[in-house]
Motif scaffolding. Structure first.
Motif, PDB file in Angstrom:
ATOM      1  N   LEU A  87       0.654  -1.467  -0.112  1.00  0.00           N
ATOM      2  CA  LEU A  87       0.127   0.228  -0.084  1.00  0.00           C
ATOM      3  C   LEU A  87       0.515   1.771  -0.408  1.00  0.00           C
ATOM      4  CD1 LEU A  87      -3.136   1.089   0.106  1.00  0.00           C
ATOM      5  CD2 LEU A  87      -2.758   0.757   2.413  1.00  0.00           C
ATOM      6  N   VAL A  88       2.594   1.378   0.509  1.00  0.00           N
ATOM      7  CA  VAL A  88       2.655   2.468   0.769  1.00  0.00           C
ATOM      8  C   VAL A  88       3.506   2.715  -0.766  1.00  0.00           C
ATOM      9  CG1 VAL A  88       5.106   3.123   1.698  1.00  0.00           C
ATOM     10  CG2 VAL A  88       3.307   2.254   3.322  1.00  0.00           C
ATOM     11  N   VAL A  89       3.925   0.772  -1.339  1.00  0.00           N
ATOM     12  CA  VAL A  89       4.318   1.174  -2.765  1.00  0.00           C
ATOM     13  C   VAL A  89       3.632   2.275  -2.960  1.00  0.00           C
ATOM     14  CG1 VAL A  89       4.614   0.067  -4.393  1.00  0.00           C
ATOM     15  CG2 VAL A  89       5.542   0.017  -1.695  1.00  0.00           C
ATOM     16  N   GLY A  90       2.259   1.822  -3.308  1.00  0.00           N
ATOM     17  CA  GLY A  90       1.216   1.913  -3.927  1.00  0.00           C
ATOM     18  C   GLY A  90       0.995   3.925  -4.050  1.00  0.00           C
ATOM     19  N   LYS A  91       1.041   4.519  -2.807  1.00  0.00           N
ATOM     20  CA  LYS A  91       0.914   5.504  -2.631  1.00  0.00           C
ATOM     21  C   LYS A  91       2.403   5.834  -3.112  1.00  0.00           C
ATOM     22  CE  LYS A  91      -2.958   6.658  -0.417  1.00  0.00           C
ATOM     23  NZ  LYS A  91      -4.451   6.819  -0.892  1.00  0.00           N
ATOM     24  N   TRP A  92       3.295   6.303  -2.656  1.00  0.00           N
ATOM     25  CA  TRP A  92       4.634   6.793  -3.127  1.00  0.00           C
ATOM     26  C   TRP A  92       4.240   6.247  -4.643  1.00  0.00           C
ATOM     27  CZ3 TRP A  92       6.501   9.862   0.148  1.00  0.00           C
ATOM     28  CH2 TRP A  92       6.875   9.661   1.087  1.00  0.00           C
ATOM     29  N   GLN A  93       4.052   5.413  -5.595  1.00  0.00           N
ATOM     30  CA  GLN A  93       3.998   6.015  -6.902  1.00  0.00           C
ATOM     31  C   GLN A  93       2.950   7.305  -7.546  1.00  0.00           C
ATOM     32  OE1 GLN A  93       2.630   1.755  -7.267  1.00  0.00           O
ATOM     33  NE2 GLN A  93       5.183   1.185  -8.546  1.00  0.00           N
ATOM     34  N   GLN A  94       1.968   6.907  -6.367  1.00  0.00           N
ATOM     35  CA  GLN A  94       1.049   7.619  -6.562  1.00  0.00           C
ATOM     36  C   GLN A  94       0.746   9.007  -6.900  1.00  0.00           C
ATOM     37  OE1 GLN A  94      -2.938   7.673  -4.292  1.00  0.00           O
ATOM     38  NE2 GLN A  94      -3.948   8.948  -5.034  1.00  0.00           N
ATOM     39  N   ALA A  95       2.012   8.840  -5.852  1.00  0.00           N
ATOM     40  CA  ALA A  95       2.659  11.169  -5.198  1.00  0.00           C
ATOM     41  C   ALA A  95       3.548  11.116  -6.196  1.00  0.00           C
ATOM     42  CB  ALA A  95       2.960  11.074  -3.829  1.00  0.00           C
ATOM     43  N   ILE A  96       4.392  10.431  -7.119  1.00  0.00           N
ATOM     44  CA  ILE A  96       5.505  10.534  -7.896  1.00  0.00           C
ATOM     45  C   ILE A  96       4.265  10.897  -8.802  1.00  0.00           C
ATOM     46  CG2 ILE A  96       6.716   9.736  -9.348  1.00  0.00           C
ATOM     47  CD1 ILE A  96       7.504   8.219  -7.219  1.00  0.00           C
ATOM     48  N   ALA A  97       3.851  10.418  -9.507  1.00  0.00           N
ATOM     49  CA  ALA A  97       2.899  10.252 -11.193  1.00  0.00           C
ATOM     50  C   ALA A  97       2.090  11.875 -10.370  1.00  0.00           C
ATOM     51  CB  ALA A  97       1.531   9.139 -11.334  1.00  0.00           C
ATOM     52  N   GLN A  98       1.687  12.340  -9.412  1.00  0.00           N
ATOM     53  CA  GLN A  98       1.027  13.446  -9.522  1.00  0.00           C
ATOM     54  C   GLN A  98       1.788  14.550  -9.606  1.00  0.00           C
ATOM     55  OE1 GLN A  98      -0.351  12.955  -6.097  1.00  0.00           O
ATOM     56  NE2 GLN A  98      -2.888  12.234  -6.517  1.00  0.00           N
ATOM     57  N   MET A  99       3.148  14.471  -8.717  1.00  0.00           N
ATOM     58  CA  MET A  99       4.051  15.569  -8.627  1.00  0.00           C
ATOM     59  C   MET A  99       4.901  15.381  -9.871  1.00  0.00           C
ATOM     60  SD  MET A  99       5.552  17.792  -6.153  1.00  0.00           S
ATOM     61  CE  MET A  99       4.738  16.742  -4.654  1.00  0.00           C
ATOM     62  N   GLN A 100       4.170  14.279 -10.798  1.00  0.00           N
ATOM     63  CA  GLN A 100       5.881  14.219 -12.483  1.00  0.00           C
ATOM     64  C   GLN A 100       4.474  15.650 -13.160  1.00  0.00           C
ATOM     65  OE1 GLN A 100       6.020  10.457 -13.094  1.00  0.00           O
ATOM     66  NE2 GLN A 100       8.247  10.600 -12.812  1.00  0.00           N
ATOM     67  N   GLN A 101       3.450  15.913 -12.497  1.00  0.00           N
ATOM     68  CA  GLN A 101       2.395  16.999 -13.636  1.00  0.00           C
ATOM     69  C   GLN A 101       2.377  18.736 -13.788  1.00  0.00           C
ATOM     70  OE1 GLN A 101      -1.590  15.280 -13.708  1.00  0.00           O
ATOM     71  NE2 GLN A 101      -0.820  12.804 -14.073  1.00  0.00           N
ATOM     72  N   VAL A 102       3.387  18.334 -12.203  1.00  0.00           N
ATOM     73  CA  VAL A 102       3.395  19.807 -11.777  1.00  0.00           C
ATOM     74  C   VAL A 102       4.308  20.364 -12.970  1.00  0.00           C
ATOM     75  CG1 VAL A 102       4.876  21.730  -9.867  1.00  0.00           C
ATOM     76  CG2 VAL A 102       3.456  19.675  -9.881  1.00  0.00           C
ATOM     77  N   PRO A 103       3.958  21.032 -13.609  1.00  0.00           N
ATOM     78  CA  PRO A 103       4.142  21.851 -15.116  1.00  0.00           C
ATOM     79  C   PRO A 103       5.440  22.961 -14.472  1.00  0.00           C
ATOM     80  CG  PRO A 103       2.592  22.963 -15.058  1.00  0.00           C
ATOM     81  CD  PRO A 103       2.688  22.411 -13.380  1.00  0.00           C
ATOM     82  N   ALA A 104       6.333  23.159 -15.588  1.00  0.00           N
ATOM     83  CA  ALA A 104       7.482  24.344 -15.479  1.00  0.00           C
ATOM     84  C   ALA A 104       7.129  25.591 -14.511  1.00  0.00           C
ATOM     85  CB  ALA A 104       8.369  24.117 -16.308  1.00  0.00           C
ATOM     86  N   SER A 105       5.797  26.526 -14.972  1.00  0.00           N
ATOM     87  CA  SER A 105       5.905  27.763 -15.636  1.00  0.00           C
ATOM     88  C   SER A 105       4.998  27.415 -13.879  1.00  0.00           C
ATOM     89  CB  SER A 105       4.641  27.600 -16.548  1.00  0.00           C
ATOM     90  OG  SER A 105       3.439  26.886 -15.932  1.00  0.00           O
TER      91      SER A 105
END
Length: 79
Positions: A33-51
């Motif tokens: 479950l922890v692994v899944g949450k970190w994967q989710q957080a990473i995917a969300q953080m990767q969507q933060v645009p450079a702007s």
């Protein structure tokens, strides 16, 4: 306050949730479950645009989250 700010805040919240779960994880299922949450957080953080105003912070958090993911995967594989 557009969706970009929400993305960053949601990613931080997911990361905090993963960190809380990691502190109490005991079983293989817990760690998965922890692994899944970190994967989710990473995917969300990767969507933060450079702007985005918090882009630099997002990149730093991304590295932190990836390290935490690796640690959680290691814990999971040892159970």
């Amino acid at each position: 306050m557009g969706p970009q700010i929400l993305t960053f805040e949601v990613a931080v919240s997911t990361g905090e949730n993963a960190a809380r779960l990691a502190k109490i994880a005991a079983s293989k299922d817990d760690w998965e479950l922890v692994v899944g949450k970190w994967q989710q957080a990473i995917a969300q953080m990767q969507q933060v645009p450079a702007s985005h105003a918090s882009y630099a912070t997002a990149q730093s958090k991304l590295q932190e989250y990836q390290a935490n993911l690796a640690a959680a995967q290691q814990q999971s594989s040892q159970l």
